[in-house]
Enzyme design. Structure first.
Site, mmCIF file in Angstrom:
data_model
loop_
_atom_site.group_PDB
_atom_site.id
_atom_site.type_symbol
_atom_site.label_atom_id
_atom_site.label_comp_id
_atom_site.label_asym_id
_atom_site.label_seq_id
_atom_site.Cartn_x
_atom_site.Cartn_y
_atom_site.Cartn_z
ATOM 1 N N PRO A 193 41.786 9.735 46.726
ATOM 2 C CA PRO A 193 40.744 10.021 48.323
ATOM 3 C C PRO A 193 41.751 11.394 49.118
ATOM 4 C CG PRO A 193 41.330 8.589 47.100
ATOM 5 C CD PRO A 193 42.470 8.225 46.845
ATOM 6 N N GLU A 194 40.867 12.114 48.773
ATOM 7 C CA GLU A 194 40.896 12.649 50.155
ATOM 8 C C GLU A 194 39.273 12.760 50.795
ATOM 9 O OE1 GLU A 194 42.585 17.508 49.416
ATOM 10 O OE2 GLU A 194 42.681 16.325 48.208
#
Length: 272
Positions: free
Chosen positions: A2-3
């Site tokens: 997850p960014e």
DNA sequence: TTAATCACCTGAGGGC
DNA sequence: TGCCCTCAGGTGATTA
């Protein structure tokens, strides 16, 4: 992994189901994430209503009348909104059950994620207060990066991945943005010109917007709140393509390690 | 003060 | 088939 776009996707996915909803009970199956989950989490949240839902960098902030729940998805974390009685799996660590008979499930196989509580405003929490400007705001521009990078010897990729410089730019999007801007990832941040920083900022904004629009990147562990993967990886130019041909000049892409992170670049299109 | 490295963690994938 | 090893990476803490 997850960014920022994945976290934004998660936020948009869960918001319609949990905003202004009262929590009826909380289940904590495994309290030892990156940091221990507060032992009194159930006591803090039961009977409380989610009044606000925001993102700051890669952190999700659930606002209540008496404080804020801070969530970080780490490397493999995901959030799902599910109907009651959905059976849990091995790495489903925390559940917030709501009065609307839905529950928010936090899943994180590698347990690099975090669930923390603060009685104060989230902005005052040490983890939040040190975060740099949001990359999709006007405050983040080429002039800003240029001005704070003078005399910095760190590699430009390390520089833009520093959350204190700019929020939420991780390995994938840093790699892609440097390719789009034609900047060698190992170039010293202090040697990058103003014009190149402007190109880099444009690339970061463009790629983040595109990723958010398409629901985040799907790589290994990431799934969006509906349980389906994102679809952005098919458009990545260089990340994960070491040894393959550059989409621009057709020469072979190279891979190096920076800050213990794999970094793919084109030695012809990205000048040192 | 700055930059680099370490540590945390688990699943996937490759080699034997 | 099963075991072992390597790799993936966000980020605070530690070290140089």
């Amino acid at each position: 992994m997850p960014e920022l776009p994945e976290v934004e996707t998660a936020l948009r996915g869960i918001k319609p189901y949990i905003l202004n909803q009262k929590i009826t009970y909380v289940i904590v199956r495994r309290p030892n994430l990156r940091w221990p989950i507060p032992a009194n989490l159930a006591q803090l949240l039961t009977g409380q209503t989610v009044k606000q839902l925001k993102r700051r960098g890669k952190y999700l902030l659930l606002g209540f009348d008496h404080g804020t729940l801070i969530l970080h998805l780490g490397m493999s974390g995901s959030l799902s909104v599910l109907p009651e009685a959905t059976p849990h799996k091995k790495h489903d660590h925390v559940e917030l059950h709501f009065a609307n008979h839905k529950y928010l499930r936090f899943t994180d196989p590698r347990r690099f994620g975090a669930i923390l509580w603060t009685d104060e405003k989230a902005a005052n929490h040490p983890l939040i207060s040190s975060i740099g400007p949001e990359p999709l705001t006007n405050k983040f521009d080429g002039d800003y990066l240029y001005s704070i990078s003078r005399n910095k010897k760190a590699a430009i990729k390390s520089f833009i991945m520093d959350g204190k410089i700019v929020a939420g730019v991780g390995n994938i999007y840093a790699t892609e943005a440097l390719f789009l801007a034609g900047i060698h990832p190992n170039k010293s941040a202090g040697d990058v010109t103003l014009n190149s920083y402007r190109k880099l900022v444009d690339a970061i904004k463009s790629i983040l917007k595109q990723a958010i629009k398409q629901g985040g990147t799907t790589l290994k562990d990431f799934v969006n709140p509906s349980g389906s993967p994102g679809y952005f990886s098919i458009q990545l130019h260089v990340y994960g393509r070491a040894g393959k041909s550059c989409p621009r000049c057709k020469n072979k892409l190279k891979s190096i390690r920076l800050l213990q992170r794999s970094t793919v670049y084109c030695p012809y299109c990205q000048k040192a």
